[in-house]
Design an enzyme around this catalytic site. Structure first.
Site, PDB file in Angstrom:
ATOM      1  N   ILE A 153       0.817  -1.226   0.000  1.00 15.01           N
ATOM      2  CA  ILE A 153       0.000   0.000   0.000  1.00 15.01           C
ATOM      3  C   ILE A 153       0.848   1.273   0.000  1.00 15.01           C
ATOM      4  CG2 ILE A 153      -2.015  -1.089   1.066  1.00 15.01           C
ATOM      5  CD1 ILE A 153      -1.181   0.310   3.699  1.00 15.01           C
ATOM      6  N   ASN A 187      12.474  -7.798   6.872  1.00 14.50           N
ATOM      7  CA  ASN A 187      12.910  -7.354   8.190  1.00 14.50           C
ATOM      8  C   ASN A 187      12.415  -8.334   9.237  1.00 14.50           C
ATOM      9  OD1 ASN A 187      14.089  -4.852   7.274  1.00 14.50           O
ATOM     10  ND2 ASN A 187      12.003  -4.120   6.968  1.00 14.50           N
ATOM     11  N   GLU A 226       7.714  -4.599  11.331  1.00 16.30           N
ATOM     12  CA  GLU A 226       6.719  -3.662  11.855  1.00 16.30           C
ATOM     13  C   GLU A 226       5.290  -4.195  11.791  1.00 16.30           C
ATOM     14  OE1 GLU A 226       6.978  -2.927   7.485  1.00 16.30           O
ATOM     15  OE2 GLU A 226       8.456  -3.297   9.050  1.00 16.30           O
ATOM     16  N   HIS A 230       6.922 -11.203   6.071  1.00 13.94           N
ATOM     17  CA  HIS A 230       6.614 -10.760   4.707  1.00 13.94           C
ATOM     18  C   HIS A 230       7.914 -10.409   3.990  1.00 13.94           C
ATOM     19  CE1 HIS A 230       6.564  -7.131   7.219  1.00 13.94           C
ATOM     20  NE2 HIS A 230       6.799  -6.403   6.135  1.00 13.94           N
ATOM     21  N   HIS A 289       9.504  -8.406   0.720  1.00 15.02           N
ATOM     22  CA  HIS A 289       9.270  -7.358  -0.271  1.00 15.02           C
ATOM     23  C   HIS A 289      10.004  -7.730  -1.558  1.00 15.02           C
ATOM     24  CE1 HIS A 289       7.899  -4.211   2.662  1.00 15.02           C
ATOM     25  NE2 HIS A 289       8.587  -4.991   3.490  1.00 15.02           N
TER      26      HIS A 289
END
Length: 113
Positions: A31, A86, A92, A97, A99
């Site tokens: 997003i 990360n 966070e 996940h 990227h």
């Protein structure tokens, strides 16, 4: 996990622009993309860190990144790409996940120290 945003996406409780899905992973557009085509690859089961993920799921995440990269090369004209993840307190979201995003010269993305 009850309050996990990505688990809610997996369960259809929250919308996402899904670009690929199978029994193990779900992939959707970020997003807040670094560049157009920025995709997140997540396991459908909830894990925080890579070392918690069973090998077969971790392998599927990487194989999916290869599949998506091939499609991205057709859709976008880019000289390179980045894959990043990360872990631990630097995740966070709280759900593993990865990227995957196209890179361009002077796109403003870079590592800082």
């Amino acid at each position: 996990m009850k309050d996990c945003i990505f688990c809610k996406i997996v369960n259809g409780e929250l919308d996402a622009k899904v670009v690929f899905e199978n029994d193990i992973v779900k992939c959707f557009l970020d997003i807040d993309p670094i560049n157009e085509g920025h995709v997140l690859i997540i396991p459908k089961e909830h894990y925080l860190d890579l070392d918690e993920i069973p090998d077969e799921i971790a392998c599927e995440i990487m194989l999916t990144s290869k599949r998506l990269l091939k499609e991205m090369r057709v859709m976008y004209d880019f000289p390179g790409y980045s894959i990043m993840q990360n872990g631990g307190e630097f995740n966070e979201i709280g759900h593993y996940h990865m990227h995957l995003f196209p890179r361009y010269k002077n796109d403003g993305f870079g590592w800082t120290t």
